[in-house]
Design an enzyme around this catalytic site. Sequence first.
Site, PDB file in Angstrom:
ATOM      1  N   HIS A  99       0.840  -1.199   0.000  1.00  0.00           N
ATOM      2  CA  HIS A  99       0.000   0.000   0.000  1.00  0.00           C
ATOM      3  C   HIS A  99       0.877   1.252   0.000  1.00  0.00           C
ATOM      4  O   HIS A  99       1.954   1.264   0.600  1.00  0.00           O
ATOM      5  CB  HIS A  99      -0.934   0.004   1.208  1.00  0.00           C
ATOM      6  CG  HIS A  99      -1.942  -1.100   1.160  1.00  0.00           C
ATOM      7  ND1 HIS A  99      -2.681  -1.495   2.262  1.00  0.00           N
ATOM      8  CD2 HIS A  99      -2.345  -1.900   0.135  1.00  0.00           C
ATOM      9  CE1 HIS A  99      -3.484  -2.486   1.919  1.00  0.00           C
ATOM     10  NE2 HIS A  99      -3.302  -2.749   0.636  1.00  0.00           N
ATOM     11  N   ILE A 153       0.988   5.901  -0.788  1.00  0.00           N
ATOM     12  CA  ILE A 153       0.450   7.203  -1.186  1.00  0.00           C
ATOM     13  C   ILE A 153       1.547   7.895  -1.985  1.00  0.00           C
ATOM     14  O   ILE A 153       2.698   7.948  -1.532  1.00  0.00           O
ATOM     15  CB  ILE A 153       0.088   8.067   0.044  1.00  0.00           C
ATOM     16  CG1 ILE A 153      -0.929   7.349   0.935  1.00  0.00           C
ATOM     17  CG2 ILE A 153      -0.444   9.432  -0.384  1.00  0.00           C
ATOM     18  CD1 ILE A 153      -1.101   7.993   2.299  1.00  0.00           C
ATOM     19  N   HIS A 206      -3.052   3.671  -2.837  1.00  0.00           N
ATOM     20  CA  HIS A 206      -3.405   2.249  -2.956  1.00  0.00           C
ATOM     21  C   HIS A 206      -3.652   1.697  -1.562  1.00  0.00           C
ATOM     22  O   HIS A 206      -2.755   1.730  -0.714  1.00  0.00           O
ATOM     23  CB  HIS A 206      -2.240   1.500  -3.621  1.00  0.00           C
ATOM     24  CG  HIS A 206      -2.362   0.001  -3.582  1.00  0.00           C
ATOM     25  ND1 HIS A 206      -1.256  -0.825  -3.482  1.00  0.00           N
ATOM     26  CD2 HIS A 206      -3.444  -0.812  -3.613  1.00  0.00           C
ATOM     27  CE1 HIS A 206      -1.655  -2.089  -3.467  1.00  0.00           C
ATOM     28  NE2 HIS A 206      -2.972  -2.111  -3.543  1.00  0.00           N
ATOM     29  N   PRO A 252      -0.402   0.540 -11.323  1.00  0.00           N
ATOM     30  CA  PRO A 252       0.845   1.066 -10.772  1.00  0.00           C
ATOM     31  C   PRO A 252       2.028   0.129 -10.954  1.00  0.00           C
ATOM     32  O   PRO A 252       1.858  -1.094 -11.077  1.00  0.00           O
ATOM     33  CB  PRO A 252       0.503   1.206  -9.285  1.00  0.00           C
ATOM     34  CG  PRO A 252      -0.424   0.060  -9.028  1.00  0.00           C
ATOM     35  CD  PRO A 252      -1.251  -0.066 -10.292  1.00  0.00           C
ATOM     36  N   MET A 287       7.649   1.218  -6.101  1.00  0.00           N
ATOM     37  CA  MET A 287       7.906   2.503  -5.460  1.00  0.00           C
ATOM     38  C   MET A 287       9.017   3.323  -6.122  1.00  0.00           C
ATOM     39  O   MET A 287       9.305   4.435  -5.678  1.00  0.00           O
ATOM     40  CB  MET A 287       8.205   2.303  -3.967  1.00  0.00           C
ATOM     41  CG  MET A 287       9.441   1.483  -3.665  1.00  0.00           C
ATOM     42  SD  MET A 287       9.617   1.107  -1.890  1.00  0.00           S
ATOM     43  CE  MET A 287      10.030   2.716  -1.210  1.00  0.00           C
ATOM     44  N   HIS A 325      -3.722  -5.343 -12.348  1.00  0.00           N
ATOM     45  CA  HIS A 325      -3.843  -4.344 -11.276  1.00  0.00           C
ATOM     46  C   HIS A 325      -2.514  -3.689 -10.949  1.00  0.00           C
ATOM     47  O   HIS A 325      -2.462  -2.787 -10.115  1.00  0.00           O
ATOM     48  CB  HIS A 325      -4.428  -4.979 -10.017  1.00  0.00           C
ATOM     49  CG  HIS A 325      -3.440  -5.713  -9.154  1.00  0.00           C
ATOM     50  ND1 HIS A 325      -2.534  -6.628  -9.646  1.00  0.00           N
ATOM     51  CD2 HIS A 325      -3.226  -5.663  -7.808  1.00  0.00           C
ATOM     52  CE1 HIS A 325      -1.813  -7.107  -8.645  1.00  0.00           C
ATOM     53  NE2 HIS A 325      -2.206  -6.542  -7.527  1.00  0.00           N
ATOM     54  N   GLY A 330       3.007  -6.561 -10.530  1.00  0.00           N
ATOM     55  CA  GLY A 330       3.051  -7.934 -10.049  1.00  0.00           C
ATOM     56  C   GLY A 330       4.435  -8.323  -9.551  1.00  0.00           C
ATOM     57  O   GLY A 330       5.451  -7.968 -10.159  1.00  0.00           O
ATOM     58  N   LYS A 345       5.028   4.999   2.448  1.00  0.00           N
ATOM     59  CA  LYS A 345       4.690   3.603   2.720  1.00  0.00           C
ATOM     60  C   LYS A 345       4.685   3.368   4.227  1.00  0.00           C
ATOM     61  O   LYS A 345       5.368   4.070   4.977  1.00  0.00           O
ATOM     62  CB  LYS A 345       5.689   2.650   2.060  1.00  0.00           C
ATOM     63  CG  LYS A 345       5.673   2.722   0.535  1.00  0.00           C
ATOM     64  CD  LYS A 345       6.510   1.657  -0.091  1.00  0.00           C
ATOM     65  CE  LYS A 345       5.845   0.319  -0.070  1.00  0.00           C
ATOM     66  NZ  LYS A 345       4.697   0.219  -0.994  1.00  0.00           N
TER      67      LYS A 345
END
Length: 397
Positions: A163, A165, A180, A302, A305, A326, A329, A396
């Site tokens: 996850h 931002i 996410h 996406p 990072m 999505h 991967g 993160k």
Amino acid sequence: MSYVEVPGAKVPIRMWADPSTVEGGAMQQLQNVATLPWIKGLAVMPDVHYGKGATVGSVIAMHGAVCPAAVGVDIGCGMSAVRTSLTANDLPGDLSRLRSKIEQAIPVGRGMHRDEVDPKRLFQFPTAGWDDFWSRFDGIAESVKFRHERAQKQMGTLGSGNHFIEFCLDESGAVWLMLHSGSRNIGKELAEYHIGEAQKLPHNQGLVDRDLAVFVADTPQMQAYRNDLFWAQEYAKYNRAIMMALFQEVVRREFRKAKVTFDPVISCHHNYVAEERYEGMDLLVTRKGAIRAGSGDFGIIPGSMGTGSYIVKGLGNEASFNSASHGAGRKMSRSAAKRRFSTRDLEEQTRGVECRKDSGVVDEIPGAYKPIEKVIDQQRDLVEVVAKLKQVICVKG
């Protein structure tokens, strides 16, 4: 590329990935899914990799049944993104303050808000249905009822793992906000509870993998799962919406003189169930690590990072059940990434990005993911690219 068809027991496996590059464990999972009596179709995205029961990056269409493990344990996990009126020229040379302000506004990792966020105080937040949503909490599984206060305080929080931002720039220099996240701990607990309940049912005994246990239509167990599933999907959607509103508040405060405006928010689930109709049949379509890409649907794919991400528009390819990948991967597990890479590698691979560069996020290093450009190229018949983004800040947990 168009898909490659691999034979399966009940249905062919349509793959938008090169079968020779898919790990053996993931291929076995796909073959296992293709044995389920209720299955009507299986589409595999280019970011496919091993998961619990069903692979991440698979779209499974069934008639009269749904498999909780084919949704994933983070029910409703997904993405949101919005284009702003800011440009690269508006950004300061040092982005550390902006990253700090985002982290102060939005709890990350195991963090939560001290008090429940009141959406009525958020700028232009759509509050219709908010009270009804929380009133439905009383109807979800008894096993998680005691989590009510925690679920309220985690609403509008990021979590950890993959996850994030981000503050991004597109190729024209426009600033985008992107994030996410999913249904936090409450979604995970509901998913694990229902997977366990499904495994006890008589019709699931003797399956090739007990994690592929399903609920079947017109049963109390299916009704209970659907109730909790759709509630958790809504929780995830609200969670992202509140985070995006808090993110926008930070941007408005930090760039007050610029009088920032925002385009409509793009939002998409990628761990969820939808009721859809194909070839005259009503099906339950589970997307686990996949987004809906119906004709004209906006989506977000996406990278990692330190790499780019893509805003896309669906082409409505029914062979994939109107779906696309999505993200990039993973190409290696978290433990393998920690063994393979160091913090020095992380610093090198995230050069130019204001982000954590410590051992706690080495498992999220770009080198642990597939190349996002290749993943996009493998699904040119599923989506068209609208914008390519590159992050300059990545938060993160």
